[in-house]
Design an enzyme around this catalytic site. Structure first.
Site, PDB file in Angstrom:
ATOM      1  N   TRP A 224       0.839  -1.208   0.000  1.00  0.00           N
ATOM      2  CA  TRP A 224       0.000   0.000   0.000  1.00  0.00           C
ATOM      3  C   TRP A 224       0.868   1.249   0.000  1.00  0.00           C
ATOM      4  CZ3 TRP A 224      -0.482   4.457   2.691  1.00  0.00           C
ATOM      5  CH2 TRP A 224      -1.623   5.231   2.459  1.00  0.00           C
ATOM      6  N   TYR A 228       1.196   4.058  -2.968  1.00  0.00           N
ATOM      7  CA  TYR A 228       0.825   5.441  -2.678  1.00  0.00           C
ATOM      8  C   TYR A 228       1.979   6.383  -3.048  1.00  0.00           C
ATOM      9  CZ  TYR A 228      -0.961   9.485  -0.075  1.00  0.00           C
ATOM     10  OH  TYR A 228      -1.410  10.734   0.282  1.00  0.00           O
ATOM     11  N   ASP A 244      -6.771  -0.694  -0.075  1.00  0.00           N
ATOM     12  CA  ASP A 244      -7.137   0.540   0.607  1.00  0.00           C
ATOM     13  C   ASP A 244      -8.610   0.501   0.986  1.00  0.00           C
ATOM     14  OD1 ASP A 244      -6.301   3.590   1.055  1.00  0.00           O
ATOM     15  OD2 ASP A 244      -8.318   3.538   0.191  1.00  0.00           O
TER      16      ASP A 244
END
Length: 292
Positions: A224, A228, A244
């Site tokens: 994640w 990002y 997410d």
């Protein structure tokens, strides 16, 4: 002081990108009223930038910094405000998904906000693991107050420090300073050490798979966080933070949220614009969750 126009392909959703940056503005580093402003450091020299929407399909950047740093500052600002995006191509690609089509129609000029500094964004992403945006921003403000460098320049309201570099963070007791889990503090220190060892760790334009592998090799950084960072710092238009909670919540049309595997399968149709799909879903989720 230098005034520079940042051109873009219209439409441009200024309200969305300003709101995104404002919600994450670090006290002492950033201010978001009425436009967006922040401190910057280029080769150790401090300055400030302020950006506002102007008529005529442009943003106006007011830059207080050495003239020699202008090309670098302008290039970074264009990435932060995603000025190179082609809304027509992105919209046409995402509108093929019946679930995304109304979101694209409602916000045809939505951008993916970039990052002034990849290392800064990486630290902020780790601070945001398992906590709200507001909580992560408060932690970032405390980090800046403890380890940031006092701003050396003409005083600007609310702008008092520049973000600490990896050298200041690598040897600090981050968990103790911020009162956060030791594993998360250790991850921030590990990121700082990796950034010092690999100065190109956050260089835009890297092969996405290679960049993700370099980041996830750092203890405490998972997929994640890597995705990002790829979205915002590396400018990977196809990055997608699978798993997410906001994305899965936004895709809940009644029967329940999709699983990460189901999200990944559906997102195949969004390529090569998955990062923009994520922004549309995050924006829709935020609007749905906002008080009436």
């Amino acid at each position: 002081m230098h005034a520079v126009d940042l051109s873009y392909r219209p439409p441009y959703d200024w309200a969305a990108i300003h709101g995104f940056l404002a919600a994450r503005a670090i006290p002492g580093i950033e201010a978001a009223a009425p436009g967006y402003a922040r401190t910057v450091a280029i080769d150790g020299r401090h300055g400030t930038v302020a950006v506002a929407l102007e008529a005529g399909d442009r943003l106006r950047a007011t830059i207080r910094a050495d003239a020699a740093a202008l090309p670098e500052i302008v290039a970074r600002l264009r990435r932060v405000f995603d000025c190179a995006a082609d809304p027509a191509a992105i919209g046409a690609g995402l509108a093929r998904d019946p679930g995304l089509a109304p979101l694209v129609a409602a916000r045809p000029g939505l951008r993916v906000p970039g990052a002034w500094c990849g290392f800064e964004l990486g630290v902020r992403a780790i601070l945001g693991q398992q906590v709200s945006v507001a909580a992560a921003t408060r932690l970032a403000g405390r980090l800046v107050a403890a380890l940031g460098t006092p701003f050396a320049g003409a005083a600007q309201p609310g702008l008092t420090h520049v973000f600490p570099g990896p050298d200041a963070i690598a040897s600090a007791d981050i968990a103790g300073l911020l009162g956060m889990p030791r594993a998360r503090g250790a991850a921030i220190r590990a990121l700082a050490a990796a950034s010092l060892a690999e100065p190109d760790l956050f260089a835009p334009g890297q092969d996405p798979a290679t960049a993700a592998a370099r980041l996830t090799a750092i203890r405490g950084i998972g997929p994640w966080t890597a995705q990002y960072v790829a979205m915002r710092a590396l400018r990977d238009a196809d990055a997608l933070p699978v798993g997410d909670i906001g994305l899965m919540r936004a895709l809940d049309a009644g029967p329940g949220r999709p699983s990460p595997a189901q999200l990944l399968a559906r997102a195949e149709a969004w390529r090569p614009w998955r990062a923009y799909a994520a922004m549309h879903l995050w924006t829709a989720d935020a609007e749905r969750s906002a008080p009436a």
